[in-house]
Design an enzyme around this catalytic site. Structure first.
Site, mmCIF file in Angstrom:
data_model
loop_
_atom_site.group_PDB
_atom_site.id
_atom_site.type_symbol
_atom_site.label_atom_id
_atom_site.label_comp_id
_atom_site.label_asym_id
_atom_site.label_seq_id
_atom_site.Cartn_x
_atom_site.Cartn_y
_atom_site.Cartn_z
ATOM 1 N N ASN A 10 0.860 -1.191 0.000
ATOM 2 C CA ASN A 10 0.000 0.000 0.000
ATOM 3 C C ASN A 10 0.899 1.244 0.000
ATOM 4 O O ASN A 10 1.709 1.432 0.908
ATOM 5 C CB ASN A 10 -0.890 -0.047 1.255
ATOM 6 C CG ASN A 10 -1.821 1.141 1.340
ATOM 7 O OD1 ASN A 10 -1.421 2.272 1.076
ATOM 8 N ND2 ASN A 10 -3.053 0.904 1.722
ATOM 9 N N HIS A 13 0.971 6.213 1.867
ATOM 10 C CA HIS A 13 1.725 7.165 2.684
ATOM 11 C C HIS A 13 2.899 7.811 1.949
ATOM 12 O O HIS A 13 3.493 8.760 2.456
ATOM 13 C CB HIS A 13 2.102 6.531 4.015
ATOM 14 C CG HIS A 13 0.864 6.206 4.796
ATOM 15 N ND1 HIS A 13 -0.070 7.174 5.111
ATOM 16 C CD2 HIS A 13 0.357 5.036 5.241
ATOM 17 C CE1 HIS A 13 -1.084 6.599 5.749
ATOM 18 N NE2 HIS A 13 -0.845 5.309 5.827
ATOM 19 N N HIS A 46 -5.610 3.645 -1.533
ATOM 20 C CA HIS A 46 -6.942 3.977 -1.024
ATOM 21 C C HIS A 46 -7.297 5.379 -1.507
ATOM 22 O O HIS A 46 -6.677 6.355 -1.091
ATOM 23 C CB HIS A 46 -6.913 3.914 0.505
ATOM 24 C CG HIS A 46 -8.238 4.122 1.160
ATOM 25 N ND1 HIS A 46 -8.413 4.065 2.513
ATOM 26 C CD2 HIS A 46 -9.473 4.381 0.648
ATOM 27 C CE1 HIS A 46 -9.682 4.288 2.816
ATOM 28 N NE2 HIS A 46 -10.343 4.486 1.697
ATOM 29 N N ARG A 52 -7.224 12.797 0.740
ATOM 30 C CA ARG A 52 -6.199 13.326 1.660
ATOM 31 C C ARG A 52 -4.789 12.863 1.284
ATOM 32 O O ARG A 52 -3.821 13.515 1.626
ATOM 33 C CB ARG A 52 -6.545 13.016 3.102
ATOM 34 C CG ARG A 52 -6.205 11.621 3.572
ATOM 35 C CD ARG A 52 -6.310 11.530 5.087
ATOM 36 N NE ARG A 52 -7.684 11.566 5.520
ATOM 37 C CZ ARG A 52 -8.203 10.757 6.454
ATOM 38 N NH1 ARG A 52 -7.440 9.872 7.057
ATOM 39 N NH2 ARG A 52 -9.465 10.828 6.799
ATOM 40 N N HIS A 53 -4.682 11.713 0.643
ATOM 41 C CA HIS A 53 -3.345 11.323 0.157
ATOM 42 C C HIS A 53 -3.389 10.994 -1.342
ATOM 43 O O HIS A 53 -2.923 11.780 -2.159
ATOM 44 C CB HIS A 53 -2.688 10.227 1.008
ATOM 45 C CG HIS A 53 -3.598 9.146 1.556
ATOM 46 N ND1 HIS A 53 -4.453 8.407 0.772
ATOM 47 C CD2 HIS A 53 -3.762 8.696 2.824
ATOM 48 C CE1 HIS A 53 -5.084 7.543 1.534
ATOM 49 N NE2 HIS A 53 -4.708 7.689 2.785
ATOM 50 N N THR A 104 -17.975 -2.044 15.124
ATOM 51 C CA THR A 104 -17.245 -1.534 16.299
ATOM 52 C C THR A 104 -15.751 -1.778 16.151
ATOM 53 O O THR A 104 -14.935 -1.016 16.639
ATOM 54 C CB THR A 104 -17.750 -2.207 17.594
ATOM 55 O OG1 THR A 104 -17.835 -3.592 17.344
ATOM 56 C CG2 THR A 104 -19.098 -1.672 18.001
ATOM 57 N N GLU A 154 -11.108 -9.394 2.987
ATOM 58 C CA GLU A 154 -9.847 -9.009 3.630
ATOM 59 C C GLU A 154 -10.136 -8.860 5.119
ATOM 60 O O GLU A 154 -10.948 -8.019 5.516
ATOM 61 C CB GLU A 154 -9.300 -7.700 3.046
ATOM 62 C CG GLU A 154 -8.002 -7.295 3.752
ATOM 63 C CD GLU A 154 -7.188 -6.240 3.013
ATOM 64 O OE1 GLU A 154 -7.214 -6.224 1.769
ATOM 65 O OE2 GLU A 154 -6.540 -5.443 3.703
ATOM 66 N N HIS A 193 -3.916 -4.453 7.708
ATOM 67 C CA HIS A 193 -4.032 -3.258 8.554
ATOM 68 C C HIS A 193 -3.173 -3.413 9.803
ATOM 69 O O HIS A 193 -3.368 -4.331 10.587
ATOM 70 C CB HIS A 193 -5.478 -2.931 8.972
ATOM 71 C CG HIS A 193 -5.578 -1.493 9.409
ATOM 72 N ND1 HIS A 193 -5.893 -0.476 8.541
ATOM 73 C CD2 HIS A 193 -5.315 -0.908 10.591
ATOM 74 C CE1 HIS A 193 -5.852 0.667 9.184
ATOM 75 N NE2 HIS A 193 -5.499 0.437 10.427
ATOM 76 N N GLY A 215 1.075 -1.364 4.339
ATOM 77 C CA GLY A 215 1.492 -0.053 3.864
ATOM 78 C C GLY A 215 2.389 0.697 4.811
ATOM 79 O O GLY A 215 3.597 0.845 4.585
ATOM 80 N N HIS A 216 1.814 1.177 5.915
ATOM 81 C CA HIS A 216 2.502 2.133 6.780
ATOM 82 C C HIS A 216 3.892 1.672 7.213
ATOM 83 O O HIS A 216 4.865 2.440 7.130
ATOM 84 C CB HIS A 216 1.623 2.436 7.997
ATOM 85 C CG HIS A 216 2.146 3.532 8.847
ATOM 86 N ND1 HIS A 216 2.941 3.295 9.941
ATOM 87 C CD2 HIS A 216 2.035 4.873 8.739
ATOM 88 C CE1 HIS A 216 3.274 4.447 10.488
ATOM 89 N NE2 HIS A 216 2.735 5.421 9.778
#
Ligand code: PXP
Length: 247
Positions: A10, A13, A46, A52-53, A104, A154, A193, A215-216
């Site tokens: 991903n 970022h 995404h 935003r990115h 949740t 996923e 994630h 990703g991150h």
């Protein structure tokens, strides 16, 4: 059983860094091409409604430039569906965008909005796109994903990842059981994630899971080690986990 486990990198970022200054660099497409050369099996991005990115133009350029698969994560909105149908990436992963679409735990509430999701799955599938639903590792959501005819789920690993450096053991059990259940009803199982170099092993060892989207942590490590080495190391850890588990 399969030895094979794919890594979707991903690159959101990379775009976050670019948007922080409104510059033309660093380019997420350039990052994707390096990732592909070092073991990425697909490129995930995404497109958020607030852009935003990633920008729409990034997705178009990615689709035109990459050699592997583009996996577009997006919300279940008419605009996003029209965008994806026009562009036809190999994969679309439907994710929650608004509060009321979230469970949740943070996955898409498929069970609570089946009618809306079945329409989205049909529209995307008709365009030849393989559709994945980003859901909690929860039997009810898995059964709903099957009911709306999505071929892929996923499993959200966020709760696992937030439970300490090596991941939460109880959440790992939940993910293992969910993966088993999803595969048993004929779904292809991905996960992602919050996965990083110190918690990826037990998730990659679950043999029903055939793809991880990360990703991150990869982009963060790239600051020190470079994109190629960071992708290659993540892929190596995943394959090693598979071999140690013996499948
Ligand atoms: N999978 C999905 C569906 C996501 O929304 C994200 C985050 O954009 C990821 C995987 C990757 O998460 P991370 O950046 O924490 O590795």
């Amino acid at each position: 059983m399969t030895m094979q486990i794919d890594l979707g990198v991903n690159v959101d970022h990379v775009a976050t860094l670019r948007q922080a200054r409104g510059e033309r660099y660093p380019d997420p497409v350039a990052a994707a091409l390096v990732a592909e050369r070092h073991g990425a099996d697909s490129i995930t991005m995404h497109l958020r409604e607030d852009c935003r990115h990633i920008q729409p133009d990034d997705v178009e350029r990615m689709q035109a430039s990459t050699q592997t698969r583009v996996n577009l994560e997006m919300a279940v909105t008419d605009e996003m569906i029209a965008f994806a149908v026009a562009l036809r990436p190999a994969d679309v992963c439907l994710v929650p965008e608004r509060r009321e679409e979230l469970t949740t735990e943070g996955g898409l509430d498929v069970a609570g909005q089946k009618a809306r999701i079945v329409d989205a799955v049909l529209a995307l599938s008709d365009a030849g796109i393989r559709v994945s639903l980003f859901i909690d590792p929860d039997k009810r959501q898995i059964d709903a994903a099957k009911a709306v005819a999505a071929p892929v789920v996923e499993l959200h690993t966020g709760a696992f990842a937030h439970g300490g450096v090596a991941g939460d053991p109880q959440e790992l059990t939940r993910i293992t059981n969910a993966a088993e259940h999803a595969a048993s009803v004929g779904l292809r199982v991905h996960a992602g994630h919050g996965l990083h170099y110190h918690n990826v092993h037990p998730i990659a060892a679950i043999h029903q899971i055939v793809e991880l989207n990360i990703g991150h942590s990869i982009i963060a490590r790239s600051v020190f080690d470079g994109m190629g080495a960071s992708v290659a190391e993540m892929k190596r850890l995943m394959v090693q986990a598979r071999m140690v588990a013996g499948h």
